[in-house]
Enzyme design. Structure first.
Site, mmCIF file in Angstrom:
data_model
loop_
_atom_site.group_PDB
_atom_site.id
_atom_site.type_symbol
_atom_site.label_atom_id
_atom_site.label_comp_id
_atom_site.label_asym_id
_atom_site.label_seq_id
_atom_site.Cartn_x
_atom_site.Cartn_y
_atom_site.Cartn_z
ATOM 1 N N TYR A 1 -1.093 4.706 10.515
ATOM 2 C CA TYR A 1 -1.463 3.736 11.540
ATOM 3 C C TYR A 1 -0.270 3.534 12.469
ATOM 4 O O TYR A 1 0.880 3.450 12.007
ATOM 5 C CB TYR A 1 -1.827 2.383 10.907
ATOM 6 N N SER B 1 -21.459 -12.825 24.453
ATOM 7 C CA SER B 1 -20.123 -13.327 24.766
ATOM 8 C C SER B 1 -19.911 -13.538 26.263
ATOM 9 O O SER B 1 -20.051 -12.616 27.066
ATOM 10 C CB SER B 1 -19.068 -12.345 24.251
ATOM 11 N N HIS C 1 -0.863 1.670 16.074
ATOM 12 C CA HIS C 1 -1.131 0.460 16.871
ATOM 13 C C HIS C 1 -0.076 0.290 17.963
ATOM 14 O O HIS C 1 0.622 -0.716 18.040
ATOM 15 C CB HIS C 1 -1.185 -0.781 15.963
ATOM 16 N N ARG D 1 0.837 -1.194 0.000
ATOM 17 C CA ARG D 1 0.000 0.000 0.000
ATOM 18 C C ARG D 1 0.880 1.254 0.000
ATOM 19 O O ARG D 1 2.088 1.188 0.231
ATOM 20 C CB ARG D 1 -0.917 0.003 1.223
ATOM 21 N N SER E 1 -10.540 -2.272 8.263
ATOM 22 C CA SER E 1 -11.276 -3.309 8.981
ATOM 23 C C SER E 1 -12.234 -4.031 8.039
ATOM 24 O O SER E 1 -12.421 -5.249 8.125
ATOM 25 C CB SER E 1 -12.052 -2.694 10.147
ATOM 26 N N LYS F 1 1.493 2.010 7.179
ATOM 27 C CA LYS F 1 1.836 1.207 8.349
ATOM 28 C C LYS F 1 2.719 1.965 9.316
ATOM 29 O O LYS F 1 3.328 2.976 8.981
ATOM 30 C CB LYS F 1 2.527 -0.086 7.926
ATOM 31 N N ALA G 1 -7.225 -9.336 14.947
ATOM 32 C CA ALA G 1 -6.868 -8.371 15.990
ATOM 33 C C ALA G 1 -5.372 -8.330 16.275
ATOM 34 O O ALA G 1 -4.952 -7.680 17.233
ATOM 35 C CB ALA G 1 -7.628 -8.711 17.275
ATOM 36 N N ILE G 2 -4.566 -8.971 15.454
ATOM 37 C CA ILE G 2 -3.138 -9.096 15.751
ATOM 38 C C ILE G 2 -2.432 -7.743 15.773
ATOM 39 O O ILE G 2 -1.425 -7.576 16.471
ATOM 40 C CB ILE G 2 -2.462 -10.067 14.748
ATOM 41 N N ASP G 3 -2.935 -6.745 15.040
ATOM 42 C CA ASP G 3 -2.339 -5.404 15.100
ATOM 43 C C ASP G 3 -2.332 -4.846 16.512
ATOM 44 O O ASP G 3 -1.469 -4.044 16.866
ATOM 45 C CB ASP G 3 -3.109 -4.433 14.193
ATOM 46 N N VAL H 1 -1.270 -12.515 10.165
ATOM 47 C CA VAL H 1 -0.582 -11.494 9.382
ATOM 48 C C VAL H 1 -1.026 -10.115 9.862
ATOM 49 O O VAL H 1 -2.221 -9.807 9.893
ATOM 50 C CB VAL H 1 -0.861 -11.664 7.880
ATOM 51 N N ALA H 2 -0.038 -9.287 10.226
ATOM 52 C CA ALA H 2 -0.347 -8.001 10.858
ATOM 53 C C ALA H 2 -0.737 -6.908 9.862
ATOM 54 O O ALA H 2 -1.130 -5.819 10.283
ATOM 55 C CB ALA H 2 0.843 -7.544 11.694
ATOM 56 N N GLU I 1 -5.904 4.988 13.616
ATOM 57 C CA GLU I 1 -6.830 4.054 14.260
ATOM 58 C C GLU I 1 -7.523 4.622 15.491
ATOM 59 O O GLU I 1 -8.465 4.000 16.005
ATOM 60 C CB GLU I 1 -6.128 2.739 14.617
#
Length: 371
Positions: free
Chosen positions: A94, A220, A96, A15, A134, A75, A268-270, A298-299, A118
């Site tokens: 981003y 949940s 994170h 990107r 997302s 990123k 949600a790995i980010d 994969v982040a 984010e």
């Protein structure tokens, strides 16, 4: 303002922070734009297209970072990029930060003003700059999960949609937000049996109205998650607490109850991942196995569809980039509380409370610094 966009250097990240249409809007507003040579090639954008839109092509990343007053990326800056940031420079990308202590430390040390996509908010409580990615990650997750379920990739050998006479795969989606709802749409479209688990009654009602009886919705609890993860062929982790580390909903003990060759896709790995056994992977080496369960973590999932992702992201970020460039970061943040929520680091101070709490650091309210 002089705005720079370097080529992304994260593993298999294609990107790019600005597209030609965004460059044209910025230059028409009187700003100068520098694009690193070849920065857009991964998204199908040539240097000639940038030049036609009014950008200047910089020979390398060093030139972009040294000349630009504001850096617009996709990123989080990698270590060598963080070393190039300087006091007074604006970083818009981003970040994170919650699970990334090293990045937080480096950004604070740099003295730069760092605004994270984010954590920018909207009037309806959404995250408008996170939402496009997302959506992409949510739509990709059943696709990559279906591939991981194939036997040659270590999976159970289960077809997501089944065939007449053979049941479809059981897909459990943790989180009914933007990623989760888009994952639900694609998984249902592929013919899977889908259950979505969330603790927001509003989200469950929205999903029920959107999909009717096609997708099961459950409130949940730890017991509910444990029960349904045990019988799942594919678990998609799509939980999000804005700015904060993701809660660990799938424990190591739960893995022992899952069938060998089942798959976890941790969207949600980010933010650190929602499975205790998750750790970030890359497109070059996307999966690993723990206790017989295939993990895809994969982040930068949207980087796999770089052109779609890049244009979707620019549609969302351009108005904010223009506001910062036209007004300067301080006035832009003072006039827009939602953009102010994006401020994570300024001149050595940490201004995002969830990050401060996650890392045990002191917190400075962003409005105090903007004022």
């Amino acid at each position: 303002m002089r705005i720079g966009t370097p080529k992304e250097i994260k593993n298999h990240e294609y990107r790019v922070g600005l597209v030609p249409a965004s460059v044209m809007e910025l230059t028409r507003a009187g700003h100068e734009v520098l694009i690193e040579k070849g920065a857009g090639l991964g998204a199908g954008v040539s240097d000639a297209e940038y030049e036609a839109a009014g950008a200047k092509i910089a020979p390398d990343a060093a030139a972009v970072f040294s000349d630009a007053e504001m850096i617009i990326k996709v990123k989080e800056p990698q270590a060598e990029e963080r070393a190039r940031l300087r006091r007074g420079q604006i970083l818009f990308t981003y970040l994170h930060l919650a699970p990334d202590v090293a990045q937080t430390r480096d950004l604070m040390k740099s003295g730069a003003t760092c605004i994270a996509y984010e954590t920018v908010t909207s009037q309806d409580g959404g995250l408008p700059l996170l939402a496009p990615m997302s959506e992409v990650a949510g739509r990709l997750s059943p696709q990559v999960g279906a591939t991981a379920l194939q036997k040659e990739h270590g999976g159970r050998g289960v077809l997501l949609g089944g065939v007449p006479g053979v049941a479809p795969a059981d897909v459990v989606i943790l989180g009914g937000g933007v990623s989760g709802s888009h994952a639900t749409a694609i998984a249902l479209g592929m013919g899977a049996s889908v259950t979505v688990i969330d603790r927001s009654h509003a989200a469950l009602r929205r999903l029920s109205a959107q999909f009717g009886g096609a997708a099961r919705t459950l409130f949940s609890t730890a017991a509910t998650i444990a029960d349904h993860v045990a019988n799942a062929d594919l678990v998609i982790g799509a939980v999000l607490i804005p700015g904060a580390a993701a809660p660990k909903l799938v424990t190591r003990a739960m893995l022992a109850t899952m069938r060998p060759g089942s798959v976890i896709v941790d969207v949600a790995i980010d933010q650190g991942g929602c499975c205790e056994t998750s750790h970030a992977t890359t497109h070059a080496d996307p999966t690993y196995v723990v206790d017989g369960v295939v993990h895809y973590c994969v982040a930068n999932m949207p980087g796999a569809v770089a052109r779609t992702s890049t244009f979707a992201l620019n549609n969302a970020t351009l108005p904010f980039a223009l506001a910062i460039a036209n007004k300067g970061w301080r006035r832009a943040l003072l006039e827009d509380a939602h953009l102010r929520n994006g401020l994570n680091v300024h001149d050595g101070a940490l201004t995002c409370k969830p990050v401060a709490e996650a890392q045990g650091l002191s917190f400075t309210p962003p409005e105090k610094l903007a004022a």
